[in-house]
Design a protein around this motif. Structure first.
Motif, short mmCIF file in Angstrom:
data_model
loop_
_atom_site.label_atom_id
_atom_site.label_comp_id
_atom_site.label_asym_id
_atom_site.label_seq_id
_atom_site.Cartn_x
_atom_site.Cartn_y
_atom_site.Cartn_z
N ALA A 130 0.87 -1.32 0.17
CA ALA A 130 -0.52 0.10 0.10
C ALA A 130 0.84 1.08 -0.71
N LEU A 133 2.65 1.43 -3.12
CA LEU A 133 1.06 2.40 -4.78
C LEU A 133 0.75 3.69 -4.19
N PRO A 137 -1.21 7.51 -7.25
CA PRO A 137 -2.42 7.26 -7.59
C PRO A 137 -2.48 7.33 -9.26
N ALA A 142 -3.42 -3.82 -9.47
CA ALA A 142 -4.72 -4.60 -8.71
C ALA A 142 -3.84 -5.42 -8.16
N PHE A 154 -6.91 -5.42 1.41
CA PHE A 154 -7.42 -3.69 1.38
C PHE A 154 -8.78 -2.99 0.60
N ARG A 158 -7.68 0.47 1.89
CA ARG A 158 -7.73 1.41 0.90
C ARG A 158 -8.50 1.13 -0.02
N GLN A 161 -9.02 0.71 -3.57
CA GLN A 161 -8.53 0.08 -4.68
C GLN A 161 -8.90 -1.17 -5.40
N HIS A 163 -8.91 -5.03 -6.56
CA HIS A 163 -8.81 -5.79 -5.47
C HIS A 163 -9.59 -7.21 -5.93
#
Length: 243
Positions: A130, A133, A137, A142, A154, A158, A161, A163
């Motif tokens: 995370a 990542l 932005p 993925a 996630f 997050r 995101q 996933h």
């Protein structure tokens, strides 16, 4: 109701651990930067595996132990990042940090990050991923995992995101597989599925596509498997032969 997933997720094939093996006269190591560069040059997306170092840095590496790929008898999680940075792969390159791979993709090449974690102890590797990542932005990235707890991390930590849940029924009985799959789907609430090509076609993949959930499939290695994937999945994660 169909899920809203980005077009890049199914727009092009993904090279499994990069375009490794014999490429343009060179033998490129899996999950090595040279293999990733080769995939980018040919216009493919990239699939990679990620583990965390002892001090919480995300490295691109598949196995728990370094032995198969480097000959070193140690686990990735037992070494600090500064040591891992010095270890070489068979093609002479070093083990990439995820941050370096993200920079190489430059927010243009689609990337699937498969998180390697066992049980519920997923915080270290998920947090490491995370953090990397966060520097990119909006990039077409993925995260996915066999471990539903990692995917769930996630989902909760997050928001937004993309996933996915990686699935296989190989080596599992029908009842055990159904129970594990149902629990994993409930925990992770995935945006997409990555299904074992050996399991297709399946009722799960058909149901997912009916609901608008994209289905990727791994690891496609032959023309026959490509045909199965074309009929029962939305995109492939492949290894040679393919060119």
């Amino acid at each position: 109701m169909s899920k809203r997933t980005p077009d890049w997720l199914t727009a092009r094939p993904f090279a499994h651990r990069g375009l490794h093996g014999q490429t343009d006269g060179q033998r490129l190591s899996e999950n090595g930067m040279a293999a990733f560069d080769a995939a980018i040059a040919k216009g493919y997306g990239i699939e990679c595996d990620v583990r965390a170092s002892r001090d919480g840095v995300a490295f691109v590496f598949h196995d728990t132990a370094l032995t198969r790929m480097t000959g070193r008898d140690a686990a990735v999680a037992a070494l600090d990042a500064a040591i891992l940075d010095q270890i070489t792969l068979p093609d002479g390159g070093t083990i990439p940090r995820l941050s370096a791979l993200l920079a190489r993709c430059g927010g243009r090449t689609p990337l699937l990050v498969e998180i390697k974690a066992d049980g519920r102890r997923v915080e270290a590797v998920c947090a490491a991923v995370a953090r990397d990542l966060a520097a990119w932005p909006g990039a077409p990235v993925a995260v996915m995992s066999f471990n539903p707890w990692a995917v769930r991390w996630f989902l909760r930590q997050r928001v937004g995101q993309v996933h996915g849940l990686v699935l296989t029924q190989q080596g599992k009985g029908r009842l055990r597989g159904a129970i594990e799959r149902a629990l994993a789907l409930w925990l992770s609430k995935p945006d997409f599925l990555a299904c074992d090509i050996r399991d297709l076609p399946s009722r799960l993949s058909r149901h997912a596509q009916t609901k608008g959930t994209p289905v990727l499939t791994w690891t496609v290695r032959s023309a026959a498997e490509q045909a199965i994937a074309a009929a029962h999945a939305d995109q492939i994660i492949f290894e040679r032969p393919r060119d």
